[in-house]
Scaffold this motif. Structure first.
Motif, PDB file in Angstrom:
ATOM      1  N   THR A 111      13.940  -1.893 -21.306  1.00  0.00           N
ATOM      2  CA  THR A 111      12.918  -2.855 -21.690  1.00  0.00           C
ATOM      3  C   THR A 111      13.146  -3.281 -23.129  1.00  0.00           C
ATOM      4  OG1 THR A 111      11.361  -1.790 -20.194  1.00  0.00           O
ATOM      5  CG2 THR A 111      10.436  -3.260 -21.843  1.00  0.00           C
ATOM      6  N   PHE A 112      13.137  -4.579 -23.357  1.00  0.00           N
ATOM      7  CA  PHE A 112      13.326  -5.116 -24.699  1.00  0.00           C
ATOM      8  C   PHE A 112      12.036  -4.920 -25.492  1.00  0.00           C
ATOM      9  CE2 PHE A 112      13.079  -8.681 -27.696  1.00  0.00           C
ATOM     10  CZ  PHE A 112      14.225  -8.428 -28.437  1.00  0.00           C
ATOM     11  N   CYS A 113      12.140  -4.241 -26.616  1.00  0.00           N
ATOM     12  CA  CYS A 113      10.987  -3.994 -27.481  1.00  0.00           C
ATOM     13  C   CYS A 113      11.379  -4.355 -28.909  1.00  0.00           C
ATOM     14  CB  CYS A 113      10.560  -2.535 -27.435  1.00  0.00           C
ATOM     15  SG  CYS A 113      10.059  -1.981 -25.817  1.00  0.00           S
ATOM     16  N   SER A 114      10.736  -5.329 -29.471  1.00  0.00           N
ATOM     17  CA  SER A 114      11.023  -5.713 -30.844  1.00  0.00           C
ATOM     18  C   SER A 114       9.842  -6.492 -31.392  1.00  0.00           C
ATOM     19  CB  SER A 114      12.292  -6.566 -30.916  1.00  0.00           C
ATOM     20  OG  SER A 114      12.525  -6.978 -32.244  1.00  0.00           O
ATOM     21  N   GLU A 115       9.586  -6.286 -32.667  1.00  0.00           N
ATOM     22  CA  GLU A 115       8.518  -7.028 -33.339  1.00  0.00           C
ATOM     23  C   GLU A 115       9.000  -8.427 -33.714  1.00  0.00           C
ATOM     24  OE1 GLU A 115       5.374  -5.919 -33.873  1.00  0.00           O
ATOM     25  OE2 GLU A 115       5.897  -4.128 -32.733  1.00  0.00           O
ATOM     26  N   GLN A 116      10.286  -8.551 -34.002  1.00  0.00           N
ATOM     27  CA  GLN A 116      10.844  -9.818 -34.468  1.00  0.00           C
ATOM     28  C   GLN A 116      11.706 -10.426 -33.366  1.00  0.00           C
ATOM     29  OE1 GLN A 116      13.026  -8.522 -37.831  1.00  0.00           O
ATOM     30  NE2 GLN A 116      11.215  -7.963 -39.003  1.00  0.00           N
ATOM     31  N   VAL A 117      11.190 -11.457 -32.727  1.00  0.00           N
ATOM     32  CA  VAL A 117      11.913 -12.109 -31.642  1.00  0.00           C
ATOM     33  C   VAL A 117      11.932 -13.603 -31.926  1.00  0.00           C
ATOM     34  CG1 VAL A 117      11.954 -12.555 -29.167  1.00  0.00           C
ATOM     35  CG2 VAL A 117      11.119 -10.384 -30.010  1.00  0.00           C
ATOM     36  N   SER A 118      13.111 -14.208 -31.814  1.00  0.00           N
ATOM     37  CA  SER A 118      13.184 -15.653 -32.000  1.00  0.00           C
ATOM     38  C   SER A 118      12.509 -16.343 -30.821  1.00  0.00           C
ATOM     39  CB  SER A 118      14.639 -16.108 -32.133  1.00  0.00           C
ATOM     40  OG  SER A 118      15.290 -15.973 -30.900  1.00  0.00           O
ATOM     41  N   ALA A 119      12.058 -17.555 -31.045  1.00  0.00           N
ATOM     42  CA  ALA A 119      11.339 -18.300 -30.006  1.00  0.00           C
ATOM     43  C   ALA A 119      12.215 -18.599 -28.795  1.00  0.00           C
ATOM     44  CB  ALA A 119      10.792 -19.594 -30.590  1.00  0.00           C
ATOM     45  N   THR A 120      13.524 -18.639 -28.985  1.00  0.00           N
ATOM     46  CA  THR A 120      14.434 -18.990 -27.890  1.00  0.00           C
ATOM     47  C   THR A 120      15.074 -17.771 -27.233  1.00  0.00           C
ATOM     48  OG1 THR A 120      16.275 -19.194 -29.440  1.00  0.00           O
ATOM     49  CG2 THR A 120      14.997 -21.198 -28.969  1.00  0.00           C
ATOM     50  N   HIS A 121      14.656 -16.566 -27.608  1.00  0.00           N
ATOM     51  CA  HIS A 121      15.311 -15.359 -27.104  1.00  0.00           C
ATOM     52  C   HIS A 121      15.294 -15.266 -25.580  1.00  0.00           C
ATOM     53  CE1 HIS A 121      16.779 -11.260 -26.996  1.00  0.00           C
ATOM     54  NE2 HIS A 121      15.814 -10.995 -26.138  1.00  0.00           N
ATOM     55  N   PHE A 122      14.187 -15.600 -24.950  1.00  0.00           N
ATOM     56  CA  PHE A 122      14.056 -15.443 -23.500  1.00  0.00           C
ATOM     57  C   PHE A 122      14.458 -16.687 -22.720  1.00  0.00           C
ATOM     58  CE2 PHE A 122      10.980 -12.272 -25.054  1.00  0.00           C
ATOM     59  CZ  PHE A 122      11.507 -11.160 -24.441  1.00  0.00           C
ATOM     60  N   SER A 123      14.947 -17.727 -23.393  1.00  0.00           N
ATOM     61  CA  SER A 123      15.310 -18.946 -22.671  1.00  0.00           C
ATOM     62  C   SER A 123      16.568 -18.740 -21.817  1.00  0.00           C
ATOM     63  CB  SER A 123      15.500 -20.116 -23.637  1.00  0.00           C
ATOM     64  OG  SER A 123      16.495 -19.810 -24.589  1.00  0.00           O
ATOM     65  N   ASP A 124      17.454 -17.828 -22.217  1.00  0.00           N
ATOM     66  CA  ASP A 124      18.647 -17.510 -21.431  1.00  0.00           C
ATOM     67  C   ASP A 124      18.602 -16.046 -21.008  1.00  0.00           C
ATOM     68  OD1 ASP A 124      19.802 -20.066 -21.738  1.00  0.00           O
ATOM     69  OD2 ASP A 124      20.579 -19.513 -23.712  1.00  0.00           O
ATOM     70  N   LEU A 125      19.150 -15.757 -19.836  1.00  0.00           N
ATOM     71  CA  LEU A 125      19.228 -14.380 -19.372  1.00  0.00           C
ATOM     72  C   LEU A 125      20.278 -13.614 -20.171  1.00  0.00           C
ATOM     73  CD1 LEU A 125      19.102 -14.972 -15.512  1.00  0.00           C
ATOM     74  CD2 LEU A 125      17.246 -14.217 -16.991  1.00  0.00           C
ATOM     75  N   LEU A 126      20.062 -12.332 -20.334  1.00  0.00           N
ATOM     76  CA  LEU A 126      21.032 -11.483 -21.006  1.00  0.00           C
ATOM     77  C   LEU A 126      22.236 -11.311 -20.082  1.00  0.00           C
ATOM     78  CD1 LEU A 126      21.347  -9.796 -23.589  1.00  0.00           C
ATOM     79  CD2 LEU A 126      20.404  -7.869 -22.333  1.00  0.00           C
ATOM     80  N   ALA A 127      23.405 -11.610 -20.576  1.00  0.00           N
ATOM     81  CA  ALA A 127      24.626 -11.585 -19.758  1.00  0.00           C
ATOM     82  C   ALA A 127      24.954 -10.160 -19.309  1.00  0.00           C
ATOM     83  CB  ALA A 127      25.793 -12.155 -20.556  1.00  0.00           C
ATOM     84  N   PRO A 128      25.640 -10.019 -18.165  1.00  0.00           N
ATOM     85  CA  PRO A 128      26.065  -8.681 -17.744  1.00  0.00           C
ATOM     86  C   PRO A 128      26.951  -8.031 -18.808  1.00  0.00           C
ATOM     87  CG  PRO A 128      26.429 -10.270 -15.996  1.00  0.00           C
ATOM     88  CD  PRO A 128      26.034 -11.044 -17.211  1.00  0.00           C
ATOM     89  N   GLU A 129      26.885  -6.713 -18.864  1.00  0.00           N
ATOM     90  CA  GLU A 129      27.663  -5.886 -19.790  1.00  0.00           C
ATOM     91  C   GLU A 129      27.352  -6.160 -21.255  1.00  0.00           C
ATOM     92  OE1 GLU A 129      31.780  -5.564 -18.697  1.00  0.00           O
ATOM     93  OE2 GLU A 129      31.294  -5.593 -16.568  1.00  0.00           O
ATOM     94  N   SER A 130      26.139  -6.665 -21.539  1.00  0.00           N
ATOM     95  CA  SER A 130      25.707  -6.860 -22.923  1.00  0.00           C
ATOM     96  C   SER A 130      25.211  -5.552 -23.518  1.00  0.00           C
ATOM     97  CB  SER A 130      24.591  -7.903 -23.007  1.00  0.00           C
ATOM     98  OG  SER A 130      25.043  -9.145 -22.550  1.00  0.00           O
ATOM     99  N   ILE A 131      24.589  -4.726 -22.701  1.00  0.00           N
ATOM    100  CA  ILE A 131      24.081  -3.433 -23.167  1.00  0.00           C
ATOM    101  C   ILE A 131      25.175  -2.405 -22.918  1.00  0.00           C
ATOM    102  CG2 ILE A 131      22.295  -1.691 -22.877  1.00  0.00           C
ATOM    103  CD1 ILE A 131      20.470  -3.938 -21.815  1.00  0.00           C
ATOM    104  N   LYS A 132      25.621  -1.750 -23.987  1.00  0.00           N
ATOM    105  CA  LYS A 132      26.748  -0.819 -23.865  1.00  0.00           C
ATOM    106  C   LYS A 132      26.420   0.596 -24.322  1.00  0.00           C
ATOM    107  CE  LYS A 132      30.175  -4.452 -24.431  1.00  0.00           C
ATOM    108  NZ  LYS A 132      30.566  -4.616 -23.081  1.00  0.00           N
ATOM    109  N   THR A 133      25.295   0.796 -24.998  1.00  0.00           N
ATOM    110  CA  THR A 133      24.958   2.121 -25.510  1.00  0.00           C
ATOM    111  C   THR A 133      23.449   2.257 -25.658  1.00  0.00           C
ATOM    112  OG1 THR A 133      25.394   3.687 -27.302  1.00  0.00           O
ATOM    113  CG2 THR A 133      25.198   1.387 -27.920  1.00  0.00           C
ATOM    114  N   THR A 134      22.994   3.480 -25.843  1.00  0.00           N
ATOM    115  CA  THR A 134      21.577   3.727 -26.075  1.00  0.00           C
ATOM    116  C   THR A 134      21.279   3.513 -27.557  1.00  0.00           C
ATOM    117  OG1 THR A 134      21.989   6.073 -26.423  1.00  0.00           O
ATOM    118  CG2 THR A 134      21.406   5.375 -24.193  1.00  0.00           C
TER     119      THR A 134
END
Length: 188
Positions: A111-134
């Motif tokens: 789950t994405f958790c952040s206080e600072q998010v740009s207005a366009t962050h959710f306009s595109d889906l996160l691409a596969p293999e973007s998350i690589k570590t904890t």
């Protein structure tokens, strides 16, 4: 589903990647029974052994968590040995289940958790293999793999969309009158 290197009792988390929309919407959603193999016989999981199911009965992509009991066996002759086996079955309306694309073990939701998010962050889906570590290194986790795009993210409503939505809502006051009203209320 055959599972290798299972240490019982264990919680098994399976990601079911389903072809969403392939289920027949005209039939009643089937009741799915989950079982495990013990001494060449299928035994249904007891009430608390199915911990969670976010697939909506194998209709949507999601994660199912099982508590594999201690008495599950892996030396059966009914199916290839050295694997622990679980199965899903339904007695009727199997066309109400979506087609399965892939099943992956040891799945978790991120789950994405952040206080600072740009207005366009959710306009595109996160691409596969973007998350690589904890975020913090965990010695029990060998590898992190994100095989699919993100889902369920939604950008903040722009002023244009807000004024359109309010105008439509005032037009019919939450009462659908025409097909156009029905269509837009459902899509919203």
């Amino acid at each position: 589903i055959g599972v290798d290197r299972l240490v019982k009792p264990q919680i098994l988390s399976l990601l079911f990647q389903m072809a969403e929309g392939s289920a027949n919407p005209d039939v009643k959603k089937p009741s799915i029974t989950w079982s495990y193999l013990k001494d060449n016989e299928w035994h249904p999981f007891e009430g608390g052994a199915l911990l969670s199911d976010s697939t909506n009965g194998l209709v949507n992509t999601g994660i199912i968590k099982f508590k594999i009991p201690t008495d599950a066996t892996s030396n059966d002759t009914l199916l290839p040995d050295h694997l622990n086996w679980i199965k899903a079955s339904c007695n009727q309306n199997s066309s109400g289940i979506s087609d399965t694309i892939n099943i992956l073990a040891q799945a978790v939701n991120a789950t994405f958790c952040s206080e600072q998010v740009s207005a366009t962050h959710f306009s595109d889906l996160l691409a596969p293999e973007s998350i690589k570590t904890t975020l913090e290194p965990l010695p029990d986790i060998k590898e992190v793999w994100q095989p699919y795009t993100s889902s369920k993210g939604k950008p903040a409503e722009s002023n244009t969309w807000f004024y359109n939505r309010i105008s439509e809502r005032l037009r019919h006051k939450n009462r659908a009158i025409t097909m156009w009203d029905y269509e837009h209320m459902v899509l919203e």
